[in-house]
Design a protein around this motif. Structure first.
Motif, PDB file in Angstrom:
ATOM      1  N   ILE A 164      52.297   2.590 125.530  1.00 51.12           N
ATOM      2  CA  ILE A 164      51.881   3.365 124.357  1.00 51.12           C
ATOM      3  C   ILE A 164      51.641   2.439 123.164  1.00 51.12           C
ATOM      4  CG2 ILE A 164      52.600   5.112 122.697  1.00 51.12           C
ATOM      5  CD1 ILE A 164      51.788   6.233 125.386  1.00 51.12           C
ATOM      6  N   LYS A 165      52.515   1.454 122.965  1.00 48.32           N
ATOM      7  CA  LYS A 165      52.348   0.519 121.856  1.00 48.32           C
ATOM      8  C   LYS A 165      51.087  -0.339 122.034  1.00 48.32           C
ATOM      9  CE  LYS A 165      55.835   1.743 119.405  1.00 48.32           C
ATOM     10  NZ  LYS A 165      55.595   2.411 118.104  1.00 48.32           N
ATOM     11  N   LYS A 166      50.773  -0.704 123.260  1.00 47.33           N
ATOM     12  CA  LYS A 166      49.539  -1.453 123.510  1.00 47.33           C
ATOM     13  C   LYS A 166      48.313  -0.608 123.163  1.00 47.33           C
ATOM     14  CE  LYS A 166      48.935  -3.763 127.246  1.00 47.33           C
ATOM     15  NZ  LYS A 166      48.880  -4.063 128.696  1.00 47.33           N
ATOM     16  N   TYR A 167      48.375   0.660 123.502  1.00 48.85           N
ATOM     17  CA  TYR A 167      47.254   1.551 123.161  1.00 48.85           C
ATOM     18  C   TYR A 167      47.097   1.655 121.644  1.00 48.85           C
ATOM     19  CZ  TYR A 167      44.465   5.765 122.619  1.00 48.85           C
ATOM     20  OH  TYR A 167      43.498   6.652 122.247  1.00 48.85           O
ATOM     21  N   GLU A 168      48.203   1.793 120.946  1.00 52.60           N
ATOM     22  CA  GLU A 168      48.137   1.866 119.491  1.00 52.60           C
ATOM     23  C   GLU A 168      47.586   0.568 118.905  1.00 52.60           C
ATOM     24  OE1 GLU A 168      52.096   2.809 118.314  1.00 52.60           O
ATOM     25  OE2 GLU A 168      51.979   4.901 118.981  1.00 52.60           O
ATOM     26  N   PHE A 169      47.925  -0.571 119.504  1.00 52.58           N
ATOM     27  CA  PHE A 169      47.382  -1.862 119.064  1.00 52.58           C
ATOM     28  C   PHE A 169      45.868  -1.891 119.276  1.00 52.58           C
ATOM     29  CE2 PHE A 169      46.086  -6.231 119.740  1.00 52.58           C
ATOM     30  CZ  PHE A 169      46.756  -6.929 118.737  1.00 52.58           C
ATOM     31  N   ASP A 170      45.406  -1.442 120.460  1.00 51.65           N
ATOM     32  CA  ASP A 170      43.971  -1.398 120.734  1.00 51.65           C
ATOM     33  C   ASP A 170      43.255  -0.461 119.772  1.00 51.65           C
ATOM     34  OD1 ASP A 170      43.947  -3.202 122.827  1.00 51.65           O
ATOM     35  OD2 ASP A 170      44.334  -1.684 124.352  1.00 51.65           O
ATOM     36  N   LEU A 171      43.879   0.666 119.486  1.00 48.45           N
ATOM     37  CA  LEU A 171      43.270   1.640 118.590  1.00 48.45           C
ATOM     38  C   LEU A 171      43.122   1.073 117.179  1.00 48.45           C
ATOM     39  CD1 LEU A 171      42.306   4.609 118.838  1.00 48.45           C
ATOM     40  CD2 LEU A 171      44.524   5.288 117.919  1.00 48.45           C
ATOM     41  N   HIS A 172      44.110   0.295 116.755  1.00 44.71           N
ATOM     42  CA  HIS A 172      44.090  -0.283 115.413  1.00 44.71           C
ATOM     43  C   HIS A 172      43.106  -1.443 115.315  1.00 44.71           C
ATOM     44  CE1 HIS A 172      45.618  -1.392 111.463  1.00 44.71           C
ATOM     45  NE2 HIS A 172      45.758  -2.640 111.887  1.00 44.71           N
ATOM     46  N   ASN A 173      42.881  -2.150 116.410  1.00 40.76           N
ATOM     47  CA  ASN A 173      42.061  -3.366 116.385  1.00 40.76           C
ATOM     48  C   ASN A 173      40.676  -3.181 117.002  1.00 40.76           C
ATOM     49  OD1 ASN A 173      43.926  -5.814 115.492  1.00 40.76           O
ATOM     50  ND2 ASN A 173      45.168  -4.468 116.765  1.00 40.76           N
ATOM     51  N   LYS A 174      40.295  -1.956 117.288  1.00 37.88           N
ATOM     52  CA  LYS A 174      38.951  -1.757 117.832  1.00 37.88           C
ATOM     53  C   LYS A 174      37.914  -2.023 116.739  1.00 37.88           C
ATOM     54  CE  LYS A 174      38.576   3.218 116.898  1.00 37.88           C
ATOM     55  NZ  LYS A 174      38.375   4.553 117.500  1.00 37.88           N
ATOM     56  N   VAL A 175      36.712  -2.349 117.151  1.00 39.68           N
ATOM     57  CA  VAL A 175      35.637  -2.661 116.205  1.00 39.68           C
ATOM     58  C   VAL A 175      34.563  -1.587 116.317  1.00 39.68           C
ATOM     59  CG1 VAL A 175      36.078  -5.127 116.281  1.00 39.68           C
ATOM     60  CG2 VAL A 175      34.446  -4.132 117.880  1.00 39.68           C
ATOM     61  N   THR A 176      33.711  -1.538 115.314  1.00 36.57           N
ATOM     62  CA  THR A 176      32.661  -0.527 115.283  1.00 36.57           C
ATOM     63  C   THR A 176      31.412  -1.034 115.989  1.00 36.57           C
ATOM     64  OG1 THR A 176      31.815  -1.329 113.170  1.00 36.57           O
ATOM     65  CG2 THR A 176      33.544   0.374 113.120  1.00 36.57           C
ATOM     66  N   LEU A 177      30.558  -0.118 116.326  1.00 32.12           N
ATOM     67  CA  LEU A 177      29.293  -0.471 116.950  1.00 32.12           C
ATOM     68  C   LEU A 177      28.421  -1.280 115.997  1.00 32.12           C
ATOM     69  CD1 LEU A 177      27.224  -0.120 119.276  1.00 32.12           C
ATOM     70  CD2 LEU A 177      26.472   1.962 118.106  1.00 32.12           C
ATOM     71  N   GLU A 178      28.437  -0.922 114.717  1.00 31.78           N
ATOM     72  CA  GLU A 178      27.624  -1.656 113.734  1.00 31.78           C
ATOM     73  C   GLU A 178      28.046  -3.117 113.673  1.00 31.78           C
ATOM     74  OE1 GLU A 178      29.092   1.194 113.269  1.00 31.78           O
ATOM     75  OE2 GLU A 178      27.376   2.562 113.080  1.00 31.78           O
ATOM     76  N   TRP A 179      29.370  -3.361 113.768  1.00 29.45           N
ATOM     77  CA  TRP A 179      29.858  -4.749 113.747  1.00 29.45           C
ATOM     78  C   TRP A 179      29.340  -5.517 114.948  1.00 29.45           C
ATOM     79  CZ3 TRP A 179      32.727  -7.672 117.118  1.00 29.45           C
ATOM     80  CH2 TRP A 179      33.265  -8.862 116.616  1.00 29.45           C
ATOM     81  N   LEU A 180      29.331  -4.857 116.101  1.00 27.73           N
ATOM     82  CA  LEU A 180      28.865  -5.530 117.318  1.00 27.73           C
ATOM     83  C   LEU A 180      27.379  -5.845 117.234  1.00 27.73           C
ATOM     84  CD1 LEU A 180      29.517  -6.462 120.223  1.00 27.73           C
ATOM     85  CD2 LEU A 180      28.932  -4.163 120.992  1.00 27.73           C
ATOM     86  N   LEU A 181      26.591  -4.905 116.733  1.00 26.70           N
ATOM     87  CA  LEU A 181      25.150  -5.146 116.630  1.00 26.70           C
ATOM     88  C   LEU A 181      24.840  -6.246 115.622  1.00 26.70           C
ATOM     89  CD1 LEU A 181      23.856  -1.444 116.676  1.00 26.70           C
ATOM     90  CD2 LEU A 181      23.872  -3.095 118.555  1.00 26.70           C
ATOM     91  N   ALA A 182      25.568  -6.232 114.499  1.00 28.64           N
ATOM     92  CA  ALA A 182      25.358  -7.275 113.495  1.00 28.64           C
ATOM     93  C   ALA A 182      25.773  -8.639 114.031  1.00 28.64           C
ATOM     94  CB  ALA A 182      26.148  -6.940 112.229  1.00 28.64           C
ATOM     95  N   LEU A 183      26.857  -8.668 114.820  1.00 24.71           N
ATOM     96  CA  LEU A 183      27.327  -9.930 115.391  1.00 24.71           C
ATOM     97  C   LEU A 183      26.314 -10.495 116.371  1.00 24.71           C
ATOM     98  CD1 LEU A 183      29.818 -11.860 115.544  1.00 24.71           C
ATOM     99  CD2 LEU A 183      30.520 -10.560 117.560  1.00 24.71           C
ATOM    100  N   GLY A 184      25.648  -9.592 117.091  1.00 25.25           N
ATOM    101  CA  GLY A 184      24.645 -10.060 118.047  1.00 25.25           C
ATOM    102  C   GLY A 184      23.502 -10.787 117.373  1.00 25.25           C
ATOM    103  N   ASP A 185      23.091 -10.317 116.206  1.00 25.55           N
ATOM    104  CA  ASP A 185      22.011 -10.982 115.482  1.00 25.55           C
ATOM    105  C   ASP A 185      22.452 -12.352 114.964  1.00 25.55           C
ATOM    106  OD1 ASP A 185      20.461  -8.753 115.949  1.00 25.55           O
ATOM    107  OD2 ASP A 185      21.005  -7.798 114.032  1.00 25.55           O
ATOM    108  N   LYS A 186      23.707 -12.466 114.511  1.00 26.15           N
ATOM    109  CA  LYS A 186      24.193 -13.726 113.958  1.00 26.15           C
ATOM    110  C   LYS A 186      24.396 -14.792 115.031  1.00 26.15           C
ATOM    111  CE  LYS A 186      26.605 -11.525 110.086  1.00 26.15           C
ATOM    112  NZ  LYS A 186      27.935 -11.262 109.446  1.00 26.15           N
ATOM    113  N   LEU A 187      24.946 -14.376 116.184  1.00 22.18           N
ATOM    114  CA  LEU A 187      25.276 -15.354 117.231  1.00 22.18           C
ATOM    115  C   LEU A 187      24.137 -15.596 118.204  1.00 22.18           C
ATOM    116  CD1 LEU A 187      28.922 -14.223 118.124  1.00 22.18           C
ATOM    117  CD2 LEU A 187      28.210 -16.071 116.601  1.00 22.18           C
ATOM    118  N   GLY A 188      23.065 -14.866 118.049  1.00 23.54           N
ATOM    119  CA  GLY A 188      21.973 -15.015 119.001  1.00 23.54           C
ATOM    120  C   GLY A 188      22.369 -14.514 120.378  1.00 23.54           C
ATOM    121  N   MET A 189      22.911 -13.311 120.420  1.00 19.88           N
ATOM    122  CA  MET A 189      23.412 -12.745 121.659  1.00 19.88           C
ATOM    123  C   MET A 189      22.292 -12.595 122.674  1.00 19.88           C
ATOM    124  SD  MET A 189      26.626 -11.654 122.216  1.00 19.88           S
ATOM    125  CE  MET A 189      27.139 -10.856 120.700  1.00 19.88           C
TER     126      MET A 189
END
Length: 738
Positions: free
Chosen positions: A451-476
């Protein structure tokens, strides 16, 4: 002439009732082997007046009448969960009717499952004060789960003790055919050999009684309660048979036969007082010499059948514990393709065998085994009584007074037997308590950290916008194939994937975030198993797939899962295209657009080659795209096999340029999906290490840093539980600081 449906129903019921005799009543039916022997072991003596014999018979009669006949057959068996019974069935019913579940990733969509049926609508159920009180206090949720785990631990303990006492009691009939010097060297070894063979096959006038005996009569109740061992199996095995079949078998055959068996033993003992010692007051002394050997063989076979049922039940309840994240991952093998729920767990099987043999060699007599088994059995019954009283209030919506009467009446009877068993702590009853404490520690540590691991994942998940923006910066870059990213999250992008792409800026052409979750129902129909949605715009080729299992469901093998996943994705792509067309029309009318990463669709699955002809039968023409779907690139590739053909049909009947563009987009997306499937599938899992935050308490550090990490290192990994092929596995290291 064709028989009527009613007659067919009776035939089926009679057949199931006959089949239940060995599976359900195997343990209950062999209790006459050791009840009298355990009762008269030391606490009370058989006298010339026979008051003790008839007093024990009276207790046996009323115990069998009150607990198995009235409590289980008349009440508890009706508290089924879609035909399933047992401790988890009661807990599942309560969790659906009241928000008391500790499973973290619950969704509103789960309540739309066919098996997620409620006795009454929510608005009527909400009127219950007991329900509001339970939902309000979080500690009561934990207390309820602990109660369920106590019952679970005692069931597992019974899986150790019942085979030992059953087989030992059956083999003890050799005492009358061997000399006193040879008994000790024959009974124990033969019992151990039979137990080893059994586990190896897995792969394939009451007040007057009490007035005279006083304290010792009360203590002897620990032996008398053994007459109802196996009663819980009537409820636990309900899913394999039916309520009518189990009720018919018990009331018409098992109950009368048991009463007659105990009456026959009591009648014989009341007329014969010339036995060697008080410990021989048992079953075999009443068997005539001429038929003793056939009865001995029959008793051994019956004990093996009864023990087999208990062992299978232990496997089942451990598998259910895994679905609640309350037990470390173990390998589950399905032993039958035809019978649902027939499973075998290798690690647990050999551990049970070692413990059973150790109990037999260590105790060496029926008395200590009976004391241990009796405490485990009566504890499970007490837990069932408490949970059933909650079901009466929360699920059946009966007055609380009725539930309280049920709890007090049957609870007081079982509490009497429980106290008589607990007083034998030093005489064998310590064993189930020790086993329960060890198992409880394992379950609570595993559940708490999960349960604590799930709460950690829930707190540290990232948004889709962050992933798309990261792809442009890193040349995904996108590589061919399908990437299945496993996560416990039902929304957002998990932290392990963000860690993966920041270190290696590339991921697959088709990306699927897969969440395998358990829901509080016994099983989920294949047509309702998958929830699928998009993660990002259609051009991103990223999806979310939530795979739902019930607590009695068995997970699919990886080949069928991949096939069904591709089929479900293809179906979703077509449905989503038509849905977006309607959404565009609504937006033109002024409605708000649907946010990305929202809107999951239930997708049915089949076990045949995928064909969408049904959705386009109204069309005069169709555009067919066929791609070869196989594990390798060539038919003769290693580990290949016969290629699977998957056809996607797209309606070519269009009425506007917009619809033509939509069809083209769907065709391109399906083409990309088929090409990615042909390129291969990679399974991306997190490889976690867990540690406590600085300043954590000593108990927490022991539980997480020592206990959980020890279990994680020495138990099966998530790749084994999810049946991921090692060649396709990609693990991402992840440190959880809890």
């Amino acid at each position: 002439m064709r028989s009527s449906p009613q007659r067919d129903s009776w035939k089926t019921t009679l057949l199931l009732a006959y089949q239940s005799l060995g599976v359900v009543y195997g343990d209950l039916s062999i209790s006459p082997l050791y009840v009298f022997k355990s009762t008269f072991a030391e606490d009370i003596q058989h006298s010339e007046t026979n008051e003790e014999i008839f007093g024990v018979l009276s207790f046996v009669f009323w115990t069998l009448t009150l607990i198995p006949l009235i409590k289980y057959v008349s009440v508890v068996l009706r508290a089924d969960d879609n035909g399933e019974g047992g401790t988890f069935a009661l807990y599942s019913l309560i969790c659906r009717h009241a928000n008391v579940s500790l499973l973290p990733n619950r969704q509103v969509a789960d309540e739309e499952l066919s098996t997620y049926k409620l006795e009454r609508p929510h608005e009527r159920a909400d009127e219950s004060r007991v329900k509001v009180w339970l939902e309000k206090h979080k500690k009561l949720h934990t207390a309820l789960l602990i109660m369920v785990l106590i019952g679970t631990c005692m069931v597992i303990g019974d899986g150790v003790l019942t085979p030992a006492i059953s087989v030992f009691s059956a083999v003890s009939g050799l005492e009358f055919s061997l000399s006193k010097d040879h008994r000790e060297y024959a009974v124990i070894p033969i019992t151990c050999v039979i137990l080893a063979f059994l586990f190896a096959l897995q792969h394939y006038g009451t007040h007057r009684f009490l007035k005279k005996t006083r304290k010792y009569g009360w203590m002897s109740l620990g032996g008398i309660l053994l007459c109802m061992t196996g009663s819980e199996a009537m409820f636990a095995d309900l899913g394999h048979f039916s309520y009518s079949a189990i009720q018919l078998a018990f009331t018409c055959l098992v109950y009368p036969a048991l009463i007659l068996a105990y009456m026959g033993q009591a009648a014989y003992l009341s007329k014969h007082h010339d036995f060697y010692s008080n410990s021989q007051v048992g079953f075999y002394i009443a068997v005539p010499d001429k038929v003793r050997w056939p009865v001995l063989v029959l008793a051994i076979l019956a004990s093996v059948v009864g023990s087999q049922a208990i062992i299978s039940g232990t496997f089942s309840i451990i598998n259910q514990s895994q679905s609640l994240s309350c037990f470390p991952r173990v390998k589950v093998v399905h032993t039958s393709d035809k019978i649902h729920g027939q499973i075998y767990i290798p690690e647990i099987n050999w551990m049970l065998m070692i413990l059973c043999i150790a109990v037999t060699v260590g105790f060496r007599d029926t008395k200590h085994m009976g004391n241990a088994s009796g405490l485990a059995v009566i504890t499970v019954m007490l837990v069932t009584t408490c949970l059933t009283s909650l079901v009466i209030m929360l699920c059946w919506h009966k007055p609380p007074v009725l539930a309280l009467c049920f709890l007090l009446f049957f609870g007081s009877v079982e509490a009497l037997y429980f106290s008589a068993s607990l007083i034998k702590f030093l005489e064998g009853a310590w064993l189930p308590i020790l086993l329960a404490l060890i198992l409880m520690a394992v379950m609570l540590v595993w559940h708490y950290t999960t349960i604590k691991k799930y709460e950690f994942d829930l707190h540290n998940k990232v948004t889709l916008e962050w992933l798309l923006a990261l792809g442009d910066k890193l040349g995904m870059v996108r590589v061919p194939g399908i990437g299945l990213v496993y996560t416990d999250l039902t929304s957002g992008v998990p932290a392990n994937f963000s860690r993966f792409v920041t270190n290696l800026p590339a991921f697959h052409q088709v990306l699927v975030f897969v969440c395998v979750k358990s829901v509080p129902v016994p099983y989920v129909f294949p047509a309702e198993r998958y929830l699928i949605g998009r993660v990002g715009p259609p051009g991103h080729r990223s999806y979310r797939c939530i795979v739902r299992y019930g607590y009695r469901d068995v997970h699919q093998d990886v080949d069928s899962f991949e096939t069904e996943l591709v089929e479900s994705l293809a179906t979703f792509i077509k449905l989503d295209a038509s849905y977006r067309c309607s959404e565009e029309s609504k937006q033109q009318a002024g409605a708000a657009p649907l946010p990305e990463d929202q809107g999951l669709t239930v997708i049915g699955c089949s076990h045949a080659s995928y064909d969408l002809q049904d959705s386009v039968q109204h069309s005069a023409a169709s555009v067919e795209m066929t791609r070869r779907i196989s594990g390798g690139s060539d038919d003769d590739s290693p580990g290949g096999g016969q290629a699977k053909q998957v056809r996607f049909f797209i309606d070519s009947h269009v009425t506007s340029p917009g619809e033509e563009a939509d069809i083209k987009q769907v065709a391109e997306e399906l083409e990309a999906l088929a090409a990615a499937r042909e390129a291969g599938t990679a399974f991306i899992l997190g490889h976690s290490h867990v540690q406590c935050k600085p300043g954590s308490s000593l108990l927490r550090r022991l539980a997480v840093d020592v206990g959980y990490n020890f279990l994680r290192r020495n138990c099966r990994g998530p790749d084994v539980a999810l049946r991921v092929p090692p060649a396709s596995l990609l693990e991402v290291g992840m440190v959880y600081v809890l």
